[in-house]
Structure formats: structure tokens, C-alpha cells
Design a protein around this motif. Structure first.
Motif, PDB file in Angstrom:
ATOM      1  N   VAL A   1      37.552  34.928  27.240  1.00 33.33           N
ATOM      2  CA  VAL A   1      37.727  34.986  28.571  1.00 33.33           C
ATOM      3  C   VAL A   1      36.417  35.520  29.120  1.00 33.33           C
ATOM      4  N   ASP A   2      36.129  34.955  30.102  1.00 31.13           N
ATOM      5  CA  ASP A   2      34.868  35.238  31.037  1.00 31.13           C
ATOM      6  C   ASP A   2      34.685  36.246  31.923  1.00 31.13           C
ATOM      7  N   VAL A   3      35.884  36.574  32.521  1.00 35.37           N
ATOM      8  CA  VAL A   3      35.660  37.621  33.459  1.00 35.37           C
ATOM      9  C   VAL A   3      37.303  38.181  33.610  1.00 35.37           C
ATOM     10  N   ILE A   4      37.372  39.328  33.780  1.00 35.26           N
ATOM     11  CA  ILE A   4      38.653  40.277  34.081  1.00 35.26           C
ATOM     12  C   ILE A   4      38.873  40.743  35.435  1.00 35.26           C
ATOM     13  N   VAL A   5      40.051  40.207  35.986  1.00 40.84           N
ATOM     14  CA  VAL A   5      40.313  40.772  37.456  1.00 40.84           C
ATOM     15  C   VAL A   5      41.680  41.752  37.476  1.00 40.84           C
ATOM     16  N   PRO A   6      41.472  42.989  37.407  1.00 44.29           N
ATOM     17  CA  PRO A   6      42.475  43.786  37.309  1.00 44.29           C
ATOM     18  C   PRO A   6      43.055  44.154  39.075  1.00 44.29           C
ATOM     19  N   ARG A   7      44.341  43.856  39.094  1.00 40.84           N
ATOM     20  CA  ARG A   7      44.873  44.160  40.430  1.00 40.84           C
ATOM     21  C   ARG A   7      46.001  45.155  40.359  1.00 40.84           C
ATOM     22  N   GLY A   8      45.694  46.219  40.874  1.00 42.13           N
ATOM     23  CA  GLY A   8      46.820  47.286  40.915  1.00 42.13           C
ATOM     24  C   GLY A   8      46.122  48.777  41.233  1.00 42.13           C
ATOM     25  N   GLY A   9      46.931  49.774  40.912  1.00 43.45           N
ATOM     26  CA  GLY A   9      46.220  51.030  41.446  1.00 43.45           C
ATOM     27  C   GLY A   9      45.136  51.595  40.389  1.00 43.45           C
ATOM     28  N   LYS A  10      44.651  52.681  40.851  1.00 45.07           N
ATOM     29  CA  LYS A  10      43.328  53.062  40.389  1.00 45.07           C
ATOM     30  C   LYS A  10      43.540  53.425  38.853  1.00 45.07           C
ATOM     31  N   GLY A  11      44.567  53.904  38.385  1.00 51.74           N
ATOM     32  CA  GLY A  11      44.773  54.100  36.861  1.00 51.74           C
ATOM     33  C   GLY A  11      44.460  52.761  36.225  1.00 51.74           C
ATOM     34  N   LEU A  12      45.291  51.878  36.484  1.00 53.34           N
ATOM     35  CA  LEU A  12      44.962  50.446  35.897  1.00 53.34           C
ATOM     36  C   LEU A  12      43.664  50.124  36.025  1.00 53.34           C
ATOM     37  N   ILE A  13      43.018  49.994  37.144  1.00 50.28           N
ATOM     38  CA  ILE A  13      41.786  49.579  37.143  1.00 50.28           C
ATOM     39  C   ILE A  13      40.637  50.476  36.207  1.00 50.28           C
ATOM     40  N   GLU A  14      40.965  51.805  36.371  1.00 53.03           N
ATOM     41  CA  GLU A  14      40.124  52.438  35.621  1.00 53.03           C
ATOM     42  C   GLU A  14      40.361  52.357  34.039  1.00 53.03           C
ATOM     43  N   ARG A  15      41.516  51.947  33.657  1.00 56.62           N
ATOM     44  CA  ARG A  15      41.618  51.808  32.097  1.00 56.62           C
ATOM     45  C   ARG A  15      41.134  50.421  32.152  1.00 56.62           C
ATOM     46  N   VAL A  16      41.248  49.545  32.314  1.00 47.71           N
ATOM     47  CA  VAL A  16      40.778  48.057  32.535  1.00 47.71           C
ATOM     48  C   VAL A  16      38.985  48.216  32.473  1.00 47.71           C
ATOM     49  N   SER A  17      38.619  49.069  33.236  1.00 44.03           N
ATOM     50  CA  SER A  17      37.073  48.948  33.383  1.00 44.03           C
ATOM     51  C   SER A  17      36.613  49.806  31.987  1.00 44.03           C
ATOM     52  N   ASN A  18      37.197  50.815  31.911  1.00 41.21           N
ATOM     53  CA  ASN A  18      36.574  51.461  30.637  1.00 41.21           C
ATOM     54  C   ASN A  18      36.610  50.749  29.265  1.00 41.21           C
ATOM     55  N   GLU A  19      37.737  50.069  29.207  1.00 39.28           N
ATOM     56  CA  GLU A  19      38.060  49.326  27.876  1.00 39.28           C
ATOM     57  C   GLU A  19      37.503  47.991  27.642  1.00 39.28           C
ATOM     58  N   SER A  20      37.230  47.436  28.795  1.00 40.86           N
ATOM     59  CA  SER A  20      37.120  45.847  28.780  1.00 40.86           C
ATOM     60  C   SER A  20      35.526  45.747  28.112  1.00 40.86           C
ATOM     61  N   GLN A  21      35.555  44.725  27.134  1.00 41.63           N
ATOM     62  CA  GLN A  21      34.196  44.070  26.591  1.00 41.63           C
ATOM     63  C   GLN A  21      33.774  42.774  27.551  1.00 41.63           C
ATOM     64  N   ILE A  22      34.631  42.692  28.497  1.00 40.98           N
ATOM     65  CA  ILE A  22      34.399  41.485  29.464  1.00 40.98           C
ATOM     66  C   ILE A  22      34.034  41.850  30.802  1.00 40.98           C
ATOM     67  N   PRO A  23      33.107  41.287  31.459  1.00 42.49           N
ATOM     68  CA  PRO A  23      32.887  41.811  32.775  1.00 42.49           C
ATOM     69  C   PRO A  23      34.125  41.821  33.806  1.00 42.49           C
ATOM     70  N   VAL A  24      34.315  42.738  34.589  1.00 42.30           N
ATOM     71  CA  VAL A  24      35.302  43.167  35.415  1.00 42.30           C
ATOM     72  C   VAL A  24      34.905  42.931  36.959  1.00 42.30           C
ATOM     73  N   ILE A  25      35.611  42.014  37.532  1.00 43.31           N
ATOM     74  CA  ILE A  25      35.700  42.085  39.076  1.00 43.31           C
ATOM     75  C   ILE A  25      36.730  42.967  39.472  1.00 43.31           C
ATOM     76  N   LYS A  26      36.189  44.394  40.069  1.00 52.83           N
ATOM     77  CA  LYS A  26      36.895  45.434  40.250  1.00 52.83           C
ATOM     78  C   LYS A  26      37.017  45.875  41.590  1.00 52.83           C
ATOM     79  N   HIS A  27      38.048  46.482  42.075  1.00 48.33           N
ATOM     80  CA  HIS A  27      38.440  46.913  43.375  1.00 48.33           C
ATOM     81  C   HIS A  27      38.988  48.302  43.263  1.00 48.33           C
ATOM     82  N   LEU A  28      38.099  49.190  43.804  1.00 47.10           N
ATOM     83  CA  LEU A  28      38.395  50.670  43.698  1.00 47.10           C
ATOM     84  C   LEU A  28      38.724  51.215  44.941  1.00 47.10           C
TER      85      LEU A  28
END
Lengths: 435, 435
Positions: free
Chosen positions: A212-239
Motif C-alpha cells: 500500500v502506497d498511501v492511506i486516506v482516512p475519512r471520518g472523525g478526528k478519533g479515526l484520523i488520529e488512530r490511523v496517523s499514529n499507527e500507520s507505517q504508510i504515508p497518510v493524507i489526512k484531514h484534521l
């Protein structure tokens, strides 16, 4: 979790990991074919998906009913159930969305800026897909179609992980998407929906940089923070979106009022809604009572700095005091913080210090200050005399968006097809060697 | 480390953390001023730094001697001591580098693609600095000047952390850089060198996303992996270069030989050196003996697939067998792996499977296959009839480079001034509101 403590759960987890890895391998293989797919084939798949949704509306309704029923049994609240529902209007929007994405220009493979260099080689850049995109979202099943359409058009393979509440709806949509891909001669595995509600699947997805080359989380802040903290893959995030309107000295008061009311009240729950209004001291006495009256009609409650409160008290309004917490608050509701500032510098400092670098607008008639605001405010969108609510991929002419990035790297602001691609260098020679 | 076990070390560490945080705060403040700095001021600073290096050559030599002496006492090997040395030639190159960067076009503030949208707003993008860039590198003190010059020109603030062996040299260079900034009316804190050799400083730098926007590690694989794993800040990284030359069926054998010999032997230790050569079965019998002879003159040892070994055995050469490990090896030395492939598909598969997505070149006279190779090979640079050694910011006309990114997001391939900037959206209205 220590594997030795709970061998059963560990075995189950390793089963999920293997399942997600198999999706990853298939996605990587599919991404190679998608990167070479012709625009005609990709557009044919999008139209086939649109037709598939229309033709299989009854099946979709049935799958969605199962999700809704399970949701009601699990006690989901009304807002959650609303997001989960595939109404006829939403199904129509999904169909229209596929057709719109099919109509966008295809960005993949365009070559730009080919220029000869002193050595004699010719160098430029080709726009290419990112590869495999993992999208993690919450209960809205329409995201399945939006995300699949954008990934497909941009030549990527997608692995979609929707909220567990929407599993049946998402599976039904996945079947339609894969049939559409197949009909167009493209690999089914170009869009895969994770077929399990096991939460370990998300962790597994975030730990497969080889697939996987990039992760895009879409949802609330809790989801985005969990994904950003755990991911070993670059994240395009929306805080957060802590957006400002600054009413400059000498601003046109009618424009300022229109922009401020729209930025606050057109929708409360969106990231590009104004949360704090700044007003130049010269304007405050005339402007704030008009603003308070207009927002009063919308039942917006106000919180102000000492000067704001004093001015509004003179016109008989007693508003709450704004604290440091208010300057950083994303209310997502009918509340507005107001601060009187001495000059443009103080406004810029406030925005860069307390804001979330999302979207900020100045209302002014002054050329020099407009230019300064645009340059100095460090946000993904900076505006002059326009409502912050315009920060949106459709309004910006991107045709569609997968989200609004609050990151600085790669994509900043609304992310459309370009944000799902990257550039590689292309070099033409005639047997050239380096001296 | 458990703080309770060793309170002294913990206190020392928290001192370093506070020290690095102070650098971060100062860098953030300086970055705001740098983002608005005029090109003239930035170029004046670069010229002042060039003049400062020239004027203070004796001081630099003295500081560098202290580092070299300490290095010899600590038993650094000859290669390390060589990298550490600020020879007259290297000092001249630093001076010239500053002047070259001053001469490059300034990317900051350019506004592109302003277009009216159906709502009446006008939308485009402005190129802006990333903000604060943390650069972590090993013992070459000339990186201090290269990195500072690029960050300064691109309107960023930089925090530089060089190898502990080069501390005195780096401090002397930092004094020159800060004097140059001041002379040009820019904030001294726009370039700061971490003034301690404590390893905890690196950890602290990687954990300040509030102050640092991107980390650029420059050095060996160990450093880059440590930084990538520990960083809470996005990293622009540069990993392996397992580069290929594919000699297609019907390729011009003279071009193929020139490109292959240059790609392998022009320099062995660089990331854009060819590590594996692929050759079409139709070409292998004629080409491989010529290649083996040419590389033999450079004492390059060969490892081959079974077909390669059989062909070379006929001309009397007995070469080692290439294993799966060889296909993924970055030799960084006079070794080449060779594989005979049946067709273009097999070459593309090999490169995408075993390569590191860095730089790959096809030698061919065939239009269709050249076009296919460019599209299908998933690497940061794809070439036709040119040596992989050209993958370099200077050769590509970027004027300078901070590194070569092997990431897909943000910047891919050689990273110049553009890679140290990002785009924000700019919106012009006339009191427009969203309907």
C-alpha cells in the motif's frame, strides 16, 4: 496483546492479517495493470458501475436494510442511522458521481516540461498513479463509490475499509464495482472491499508498506488520529478546520456581513465553516452590532474578547467571554468566537497561532493588505472577499475530491485526481553517458 | 531507558529536549519572516555567506583541524576522515554553491492557474515554503552549506544536525551563515545548527511536529531507517538505488555498451549506479561477451543467471551464479548482476519486482517498446538510451538538490527548490458567498 496469553485470539488475528495481505498482493498486481489502462477503459468501467448501481437498486436497498436493521438493534443513534442509509437520492448521487468522474480529464501519463539539458539529454516529468491506496472510512456507504471512482480514474488500485455497520451495503457496492471493472476489461482487484469487520484488519492494512502506497482516512478526528499514529504508510489526512474571517479596516461592511454570515451559518458541521471572526478596531463599533443582529436570527451564540463584549454591551447584548480555549475551538455548531484586533499583523498572528491552517479569508478593499494576507497566512486556502465555505474540491473546479488535506506535503487543501497521482522523471537520450 | 533507573541521564536528556525545543520555537518564528522575505534579501544573504566563507577560510580550517584531530584520536577510518575534511577545493565548491543557488529563479509566491469558477470566485495556487525543515546528516560538513542555501532560497527555516565528528566545523559554518543572514536583514534563526553532540537531540528533533514540518535525512541506510522509524514528522527520504539497464531486442549495440559501461563504472558508490543488467535473449549472445570484455577492463566482477553463464562460458569466462539475493542487491561496488529475459514484459516485471523504484533505463530503437517501458516501469526516473548516472538534480536542470527521494508522495526523484515548497489555494471574490 501478548500472543502467549490468548492463543485463540492471536490465531484469529493472524488469519485476518493473512487475509488483508492477500488483498494487498492482489491490489499491487492490479495496480500495475491500472497504471497502463487507457482512459477509454477506465471511463467504460465508471459508466458500467453507474449502470450497475441503477440496475441493482433493489439489491442495494435490501443489503442496506440489513445494515440499518442491525444498526437499530445495536442502538445506533439517529445521526449514525441517517449516515448509514442509502436513500434513493443518495443512490442517484452515486450514479451521477461516477458519470461526472468519467467526464473529467484523465491526468495519468501526461508528460510536461521536456527540456534539453547541457549534456544533451531531454528531461521532463510524467504524471503517474500513486499505486495502491488504502481508504479507511466510517459508516457512509456512498464513500465506497466516491473513493472507488476517484482511485479508478487516477489509475490506482484501492483497498476500501468502511465502517463495520455498513458491511452489507459495502459488499453489495463492491460486487457492482468489480462487475463494472470486469466488463471494461480491467482487473476486478483494482477495487477491493475488506470483507471483514474485524478491527485487526485496519491494523494489518496500516502495516503493509510493501503493498500500500498511501492511506486516506475519512471520518472523525478519533479515526484520523488512530490511523496517523499507527500507520507505517504515508497518510493524507484531514484534521481540524478552525477557519477565520478577518474584517479589515475600511472593508465594505455589506460584503463583510454577507461573507461572515455565510461562512458561519451556511452549514455548521463542516470543516470550512468559520469558527472565529476577527475585526479591525476601526470597524468593530459599526460592524459588530450588525453582525450580532444577523447571527441572532440564526440563533448563533457569540463569545467575545473584552473589547467585543464592551461594544456589544452598548447595544444591549451580553455575550460570553472568549477564553484561550475558544481561539482553538472547532465548534462545528452555532457558536462564534469574536476578537477585535489592532491591525493586520495582529490578525495574521492570531490566525497562524491559533488556527488550524485550513481556510482563512480577509474582507478588505485594500490592495496592499489583501496581498500581504495572501502571502503571510499559512493555510491551505487563503481568500479575499469570499466565504470560507468555498474551500471544496467541486467549488475549486477539481471535479471531485477525496478529502481536504491539512498536511503540507504532497497535497494541501482539497484533494482531487491530481492528489492521487505523483510525478516521475522521464529522460530521453541517444546513447548519452555522463562525463 | 527507564527514567526511574537513571535520574541523572534523564535530567540531562530533558535538558537537551528543552534546548532543541527552543531551537524549534525560534525556527518557527523565523520561518514566518522567511516566508515573506523578498528574493533580493535572500540572494544577498547567500552572497554574504559566500563572501563570509572566503573571508574566514583560516578560521574554518582551524575548526576543521580540531574535528580531524579528534576523529583521528577516536580512530575514524580513512574514508570517514576524508569525508570530514574541508579541503580548499571543497571550500571553493561551497562558495560556488551559494552563488549558484542565489542565481536560481525564486519559486516562492508564484501564483498559477487562476481560473474563474461557475460561482464567480477565481481560484489558483500559490507556491509557498514548507516552513521549518530539519536536516539530519552524517559527517560531511559541506552539507551544512548546501542544505542551508537551499532552505534559505526556498523561504524555509532550517534546523541542521550534522554528525558529531564535525561539530566544530559545523559551528564555524553556522556562525558564517547567521552573520550572512543578519547582514541581509533576515533572522539569524532561519538557519540553526544543533549545538550539541548528544544523540538525544535527534530524538527530540523528530518529536516536534508543532515546530518542524519535514525531516530530510542525508546519509547511510542506517541513519535513514532510524529517522523514518522514529519520526513523528513527515520524512523525505532516500533509500536504496537498485538501478537497471535493459538492453532490448534490436538495440544499437554500441549505444547499449556505452550506456551499460557508464552506468556501472562511472562511479561505483552512488545510488544511480546500475546494479543489474537485463538483456533480451535475441541480443544476449552477441552483446554479453562484448560487455564482459569491457567491464573486465574495469575489474567489475559479474554474476549471472544460468543463460548468462552459459553464453559467457562459450567465450571462456566462468562467472558466479546470481541468486535471488543478487537481484535485490545494492552492491555500491564493482559487481554486476546479469539476467537474460525473454521479452519486455519479463524485463518490466523484474524491475518492478526486484528494483528499488529509483532509476531504470531501456536501450532500444523501438518506439512502441520505449513508450511502454516509460509508462510501466514504476521508478522515480525512467530513461531511454541514457545512462542511469544522469539521475541527479544538476543534470536534470534543478540547479541543486537536497537529495533524491525514493518516496512517491510529495517529491519523487531528485529534490530541488520545488521539493522544499508546497502549494496553497488562493481564492479571489467580491463578497461571494456559497449558495
Amino acid at each position: 496483546m501478548n500472543a502467549a496469553v490468548n492463543p485463540t485470539e492471536s490465531a484469529a488475528t493472524s488469519g485476518v492479517v493473512a487475509q488483508v495481505e492477500a488483498l494487498g498482493r492482489a491490489a499491487r498486481a492490479a495496480s500495475r495493470r491500472m497504471a497502463e489502462a487507457e482512459p477509454g477503459a477506465k471511463n467504460a468501467a465508471l459508466h458500467a458501475i453507474a449502470e450497475g448501481i441503477a440496475a441493482r437498486r433493489a439489491e442495494l436497498n435490501e443489503a442496506n436494510s440489513r445494515d440499518l436493521e442491525a444498526g437499530r438493534e445495536r442502538g445506533l443513534d439517529a445521526a449514525m442511522l441517517d449516515r448509514l442509509a442509502l436513500t434513493d437520492a443518495r443512490i442517484d448521487t452515486m450514479i451521477e458521481g461516477c458519470r461526472q468522474v468519467a467526464g473529467l480529464p484523465d491526468p495519468v501519463g501526461t508528460i510536461s516540461d521536456m527540456a534539453y539539458q547541457p549534456s544533451g539529454i531531454q528531461v521532463g516529468q510524467m504524471r503517474v498513479p500513486l499505486g495502491v491506496i488504502g481508504i479507511i472510512y466510517e459508516s457512509r456507504p456512498n464513500v465506497t463509490i466516491d473513493a472507488a471512482a476517484l482511485c479508478l480514474k487516477s489509475g490506482n488500485a484501492a483497498i476500501l475499509r468502511g465502517g463495520s455497520e455498513s458491511l452489507h451495503s459495502n459488499q453489495a457496492l463492491a460486487a457492482i464495482i468489480q462487475a463494472g471493472l470486469e466488463q471494461a476489461g480491467l482487473p476486478r482487484e483494482a477495487v477491493q472491499v475488506v470483507p471483514t469487520t474485524d478491527r485487526a484488519a485496519v491494523g494489518a492494512l496500516l502495516r503493509m508498506p510493501q503493498y500500500v502506497d498511501v492511506i486516506v482516512p475519512r471520518g472523525g478526528k478519533g479515526l484520523i488520529e488512530r490511523v496517523s499514529n499507527e500507520s507505517q504508510i504515508p497518510v493524507i489526512k484531514h484534521l481540524d478546520g478552525v477557519c477565520h474571517v478577518y474584517v479589515d479596516g475600511g472593508a465594505d461592511a455589506d460584503k463583510a456581513l454577507a461573507v461572515a454570515v455565510n461562512a458561519k451559518t451556511q452549514r455548521y458541521g463542516t470543516c470550512n465553516t468559520m469558527e472565529t471572526l476577527l475585526v479591525h478596531a476601526d470597524q468593530a463599533e459599526a460592524f459588530l452590532p450588525r453582525l450580532a443582529a444577523a447571527l441572532g436570527e440564526h440563533q448563533v451564540s457569540l463569545r467575545g474578547c473584552a473589547r467585543t463584549r464592551a461594544i456589544l454591551a452598548e447595544s444591549g447584548a451580553d455575550i460570553a467571554e472568549a477564553t484561550e480555549d475558544d481561539w482553538v475551538a472547532e465548534y462545528l455548531g452555532p457558536i462564534l468566537a469574536i476578537r477585535v484586533v489592532d491591525d493586520l499583523d495582529m490578525a495574521i498572528d492570531h490566525i497562524n497561532t491559533y488556527g488550524s491552517h485550513h481556510t482563512d479569508s480577509i474582507v478588505t478593499e485594500d490592495y496592499t493588505r489583501a496581498r500581504r494576507f495572501l502571502r503571510a497566512v499559512d493555510s491551505s486556502s487563503v481568500m479575499v472577499n469570499a466565504s470560507t465555505r468555498f474551500a471544496d474540491g467541486f467549488e475549486y473546479g477539481l471535479g471531485a475530491e477525496i478529502g481536504i488535506s491539512t498536511d503540507k506535503l504532497h497535497a494541501r487543501g482539497p484533494v482531487g485526481l491530481h492528489g492521487l497521482t505523483t510525478l516521475k522523471y522521464v529522460v530521453f537520450g541517444d546513447g548519452h553517458v555522463r562525463g
